[in-house]
Enzyme design. Sequence first.
Site, PDB file in Angstrom:
ATOM      1  N   SER A  55       0.799  -1.228   0.000  1.00 14.07           N
ATOM      2  CA  SER A  55       0.000   0.000   0.000  1.00 14.07           C
ATOM      3  C   SER A  55       0.830   1.274   0.000  1.00 14.07           C
ATOM      4  O   SER A  55       0.314   2.338  -0.300  1.00 14.07           O
ATOM      5  CB  SER A  55      -0.934   0.031   1.209  1.00 14.07           C
ATOM      6  OG  SER A  55      -0.176  -0.004   2.392  1.00 14.07           O
ATOM      7  N   ASP A 359      -2.585   8.030   8.675  1.00 21.55           N
ATOM      8  CA  ASP A 359      -3.700   7.318   9.309  1.00 21.55           C
ATOM      9  C   ASP A 359      -3.249   6.335  10.386  1.00 21.55           C
ATOM     10  O   ASP A 359      -4.004   5.464  10.791  1.00 21.55           O
ATOM     11  CB  ASP A 359      -4.524   6.575   8.249  1.00 21.55           C
ATOM     12  CG  ASP A 359      -3.695   5.568   7.473  1.00 21.55           C
ATOM     13  OD1 ASP A 359      -2.507   5.375   7.809  1.00 21.55           O
ATOM     14  OD2 ASP A 359      -4.222   4.968   6.508  1.00 21.55           O
ATOM     15  N   HIS A 362       0.150   4.517   7.507  1.00 19.02           N
ATOM     16  CA  HIS A 362       0.762   5.054   6.299  1.00 19.02           C
ATOM     17  C   HIS A 362       1.137   6.510   6.521  1.00 19.02           C
ATOM     18  O   HIS A 362       0.626   7.152   7.436  1.00 19.02           O
ATOM     19  CB  HIS A 362      -0.207   4.929   5.124  1.00 19.02           C
ATOM     20  CG  HIS A 362      -0.777   3.553   4.980  1.00 19.02           C
ATOM     21  ND1 HIS A 362      -1.932   3.174   5.620  1.00 19.02           N
ATOM     22  CD2 HIS A 362      -0.339   2.476   4.302  1.00 19.02           C
ATOM     23  CE1 HIS A 362      -2.194   1.906   5.327  1.00 19.02           C
ATOM     24  NE2 HIS A 362      -1.238   1.458   4.540  1.00 19.02           N
TER      25      HIS A 362
END
Length: 392
Positions: A55, A359, A362
């Site tokens: 991600s 968050d 990340h």
Amino acid sequence: MATKPLLVLPLLLVAAFLLAAAASASVPAPATTSYSPATRFGGGCYTHFFSFGDSLIDTGNFIHYSTAPGPVARSPYGETFFHRPTGRWSDGRLIVDFIVERLGFPSWPPYLDGKSKEDFRYGANFAVASGTALNQLLFKKKHLNVGGITPYSLGVQVGWLKKVLAMLGSTEQERREIMASSLFLVGEIGANDYNHPFFQNRTLGFVGPLVPRVIRSIELSLEALINLGAKTLYVPGIFPLGCVPRYLFLFRNSTAGDYDPATGCLRWLNDLTVHHNNLLKAKIAELRHAHPGVSIVYVDCYDEVISIVSAPASNGFAPATALDACCGGGGLHNANFTVHCTEPGAVQCPDPSRYVSWDGLHMTEAVYRIMARGILDGPFAMPPIMSGCKKY
């Protein structure tokens, strides 16, 4: 209540539980929009750019196959640059976005958003949120719940590259020329191989033995790319997971001695990260020796992030919240992950550019910009991407 894993191994943790994304978006084209087929982009250096990972790199693959992409399909993800969710697990651009912008490619799609040879004219992004180096079957055999683990591991992503390569080149010689003139970013990958078990309450005794297997998987993928003709590969290590807000929240009952006084990060998680990175660097050295005509460059994400966390003000970040999530579920470090950033009750900061973590897992666009600079111009990749450019 979370408790610290029991084993004492000089090893370290992992990050990036990915379940992500949103309305997919390719990197916006530069202002000039008329390009001749013969025009060489990549700063006159590279014909294509291909990346693999999780991600931290995914620009839209996850949301193309997931039937439930999760909270990052909603605002405020993407708010800083795209002004809408795009499939990126951040408030804005990722490291690869800055690299693509610097190389000057007019388009660069996530693999699952491409359909034709023309779509992949300048390369593709194969990274998938929640991606691992090891395959999903291994975790299933170890009795982990694989519902949150994508089947698109690093090996599968390399298989996707082969399909794109077959579209781009009709002969073996053409395909090898494409590989030789392309830039490859292999990672960041590996953090989720540890992250998934930890978030299913496995201990360091379970996770530690996975590290050599993860490194072996990365090695096999690098060898596969080299055998296909790749000549320029950048391989990031994983960042200091002991500094990740959600892990600081999860292991909030740790003793004072578990924290590094210089950073406030958890020592044992950072030890795991260092162990992974040291094995990766040693493996890259072996590959360089075995393939003297290939440039394989280690990217030091660990020291880069540690330097930011250790001196936040000098890097433009707020010292008081250097280990806090900008958008999170409240609690210690704003990192209570029972409430996601997009859900009712979430606490959002007024200025993401002043935060390191977006968050809780990340990072913000502001951090990715610094990290991209470190790989493009140094000093966290030597030689940096832009320094050794040569025309093919």
